[in-house]
Design an enzyme around this catalytic site. Sequence first.
Site, short mmCIF file in Angstrom:
data_model
loop_
_atom_site.label_atom_id
_atom_site.label_comp_id
_atom_site.label_asym_id
_atom_site.label_seq_id
_atom_site.Cartn_x
_atom_site.Cartn_y
_atom_site.Cartn_z
N TYR A 126 0.86 -1.19 0.00
CA TYR A 126 0.00 0.00 0.00
C TYR A 126 0.89 1.23 0.00
CZ TYR A 126 -3.61 3.32 1.52
OH TYR A 126 -4.48 4.37 1.61
N LYS A 185 3.66 9.57 8.37
CA LYS A 185 3.29 10.05 9.70
C LYS A 185 4.42 10.07 10.73
CE LYS A 185 0.97 5.86 8.79
NZ LYS A 185 -0.32 5.39 8.30
N ASP A 215 9.27 2.93 -0.03
CA ASP A 215 8.21 3.60 0.70
C ASP A 215 8.41 3.26 2.16
OD1 ASP A 215 5.96 4.39 2.00
OD2 ASP A 215 4.55 3.70 0.48
#
Length: 431
Positions: free
Chosen positions: A142, A265, A237
């Site tokens: 994802y 985050k 990522d």
Amino acid sequence: MSISETMFARACEVMPGGVNSPVRAYRAVGVAPRFIRSAKGAYITDVDDVEYIDYVGSWGPMILGHAHPQVLSAVAECMWDGLSFGAPTGRETQLAELVVSMVPDIDMVRMVNSGTEAVMSAVRVARGATGKDKIIKFAGCYHGHSDSMLVKAGSGALTQGRPDSAGVPASIAQHTLTATYNDLASVEQLLCANKGEVAAVIVEPVAANMGVVAPEAGFLQGLRALCDQYEALLIFDEVITGFRLARGGAQEYFGVRADLVTFGKIIGGGMPVGAFAGPRKLMEQVAPTGPVYQAGTLSGNPVAMAAGLAQLTMLNEQPEIYAQIERNAAWLAQQLRELENEYHVGCTVNQIGSLLSVFFTDRPVTNYTGAKSSDTQKYAAYFRAMLEHNVYLAPAQFEAMFVSAAHTQQDLQATVDAARAVMAQMSGQTA
Ligand code: HOZ
């Protein structure tokens, strides 16, 4: 009716599914979501005043635990100077300098507001710099919800059973090719069939959005070699692994260099921040120095920078935290495996660094197909029972458990005791 249930019913009237992000609607686990009042250290408290040991950690950023006093002081001190200027501040440079000093092989950083934005922008840089359109990603990985990345996606998309989203034009999705995680041959086959057309291979160095799946020995090194051979960029990522596996993230942990790295985050210590980073040559492709456009009023927001700086400074100065959280996660994983040996509920536990997952399947989980073999109804039953025992897990099978520096041995033992009671009940035995 609990206060959470009442609040959820009200929320459902004005927000799709009552939430602002799908997984937290708890649809995969068949109960109403707990509405949260507050969180401190390793604990989270709902509006009905029930306290849980928290293994979600706001989906990763709370490496030091919730509401760390130093992070809160930094935010409190900064907010009196104003919340947003849409103009440069010194804190942006300070955080960028810190990130450059912690992460191997990067020279420059661009701050954005989320991991989704970071990936969307990094992919644009890769396309702009190479002049190629195609991207290779991995099924079950994802990378946020930009159009190019919602192809065989993990996390909420996988939980919903719709890894390809409606609303993504086929003309965009056609540029995203999907390979199999931990399978270099599947990558080589795509690179070979699309020779000269692939801008980048993007990977979660540890897949953590189909549950946690570690890269097998040589997989990331193999990706590096294939990208070099076929002249494609390698994008890590690191929204989940950055500053969590090690100070320098997965590049440091596995000793593999990526061309571009994306963060989410964690870089904001709990505030909405993301970033993409890389060597000067690539990053100077970004506007205003280069032709790849990217912008945002809230990018580098002063309060978010203050929170990020506070957390990353502590992680940088206390590297022993990494050994502690990894050791604790390994201990927890081992205890859960021993419970499986005792109660035979049919689960497999994956763990790497401070990340772990309990998959309700008895086969090893090394990729999307393995993850999909999980019995999600069993996970839902486990989740609900753990919640009853005051342990707050991700409300979906295809997510990670995050161990933080705030979890004590007592918290971990209480979690194992809860899992023992739950697994015994699931197997029809007594604990
Ligand atoms: N996509 C996130 C988990 N991988 C969930 C975000 C949220 O609901 O806050």
